[in-house]
Enzyme design. Structure first.
Site, PDB file in Angstrom:
ATOM      1  N   GLY A  93       0.654  -1.375  -0.015  1.00 49.86           N
ATOM      2  CA  GLY A  93       0.086  -0.004  -0.006  1.00 49.86           C
ATOM      3  C   GLY A  93       0.974   1.224   0.177  1.00 49.86           C
ATOM      4  O   GLY A  93       0.288   2.327  -0.623  1.00 49.86           O
ATOM      5  N   GLU A 100      10.749  -4.200   1.448  1.00 51.55           N
ATOM      6  CA  GLU A 100      10.147  -4.853   2.748  1.00 51.55           C
ATOM      7  C   GLU A 100      10.318  -6.289   2.415  1.00 51.55           C
ATOM      8  O   GLU A 100      10.622  -7.206   3.554  1.00 51.55           O
ATOM      9  CB  GLU A 100       8.588  -4.672   2.798  1.00 51.55           C
ATOM     10  CG  GLU A 100       8.378  -3.203   3.432  1.00 51.55           C
ATOM     11  CD  GLU A 100       6.968  -2.720   3.108  1.00 51.55           C
ATOM     12  OE1 GLU A 100       6.090  -3.219   2.385  1.00 51.55           O
ATOM     13  OE2 GLU A 100       6.526  -2.151   3.967  1.00 51.55           O
ATOM     14  N   LYS A 118      -7.776  -5.374   8.713  1.00 51.68           N
ATOM     15  CA  LYS A 118      -6.785  -6.100   7.381  1.00 51.68           C
ATOM     16  C   LYS A 118      -6.973  -7.431   7.478  1.00 51.68           C
ATOM     17  O   LYS A 118      -6.845  -8.090   6.708  1.00 51.68           O
ATOM     18  CB  LYS A 118      -5.059  -5.754   8.111  1.00 51.68           C
ATOM     19  CG  LYS A 118      -4.927  -4.234   8.220  1.00 51.68           C
ATOM     20  CD  LYS A 118      -4.814  -3.403   7.169  1.00 51.68           C
ATOM     21  CE  LYS A 118      -4.441  -1.893   7.150  1.00 51.68           C
ATOM     22  NZ  LYS A 118      -3.446  -1.739   7.593  1.00 51.68           N
TER      23      LYS A 118
END
Ligand code: DER
Length: 220
Positions: A93, A100, A118
């Protein structure tokens, strides 16, 4: 807001796993930011590996010394997610998922921090795909052939598309409900021009979900 209290609880609870001497993978996004701040506030003797300009700046502001994968291996990575289903994630996002993923995947232990919004039964969030800029048209065509709907991610406070920390573009690829994330992940990985996609399949070791009055930890 409520969501932020849940994010803060998740981040601070995950930070409880951090011990002196650790090298910590510092994720990107507003939930991971709470973990970074907590680590800094507790004055732990750690070093951080950043996953974006954002997490690098947050670490500097929090007084966490930075290191790199050249110099150290990651004991624990703490990162957010856009969606979680059975321990599999959609991330990206914040368009930071390339760095990451290799930091989170390299860690001895990778824990996710999230708020309840989530959590889903099946992943259906559009999958962010980082692409080499000139390859965008051909990747988009291949994504369509896979049944996905590729949308070039437009920037909000900059004219034109989002450009990642690596200088690439992002296609948000809607596949609807993803019943077999491993298959979609493999299909995306092999497309020429794709740098990295946001399906993190089988990478997380645990998920911390902040709730209104506490935290729920699930082994992934
Ligand atoms: O971009 C990312 O991968 C972030 O971790 C994102 O997935 C979660 O961001 P948030 O914690 O601000 O919701």
């Amino acid at each position: 807001g409520g969501g932020d209290a849940a994010k803060r609880r998740a981040g601070e609870a995950a930070a409880d796993e951090v011990e002196d001497g650790m090298v910590v993978g510092l994720g990107t996004g507003s939930t991971a930011a709470h973990a970074i701040r907590a680590i800094g506030e507790r004055g732990l003797d750690v070093a951080g590996v950043a996953t974006s300009y954002q997490s690098r700046q947050l670490a500097i502001d929090a007084g966490i010394p930075l290191t790199t994968l050249e110099e150290a291996s990651v004991d624990l990575a703490i990162d957010g997610a856009d969606q979680v289903a059975d321990g599999n994630l959609v991330k990206g996002g914040g368009a930071a998922h390339a760095r990451e993923k290799y930091v989170d995947a390299s860690a001895d232990r990778f824990v996710v921090v999230a708020d309840p919004s989530k959590e889903v039964d099946a992943l259906d969030y559009p999958v962010p795909v980082e692409v080499l800029p000139d390859a965008r048209p051909v990747v988009a065509k291949r994504v369509r052939a896979l049944g996905g709907g590729p949308e070039l991610r437009a920037a909000e406070r900059k004219d034109g598309p989002v450009v990642t920390d690596n200088g690439n573009l992002v296609l948000d690829c809607a596949f609807g409900e993803i019943d077999d994330p491993e298959e979609v992940a493999a299909s995306l990985s092999e497309l020429p021009g794709v740098v990295e996609h946001g399906l993190f399949v089988g990478l997380a070791d645990a998920v911390y979900v902040g709730t209104e009055d506490g935290v729920r930890v699930t082994d992934a």
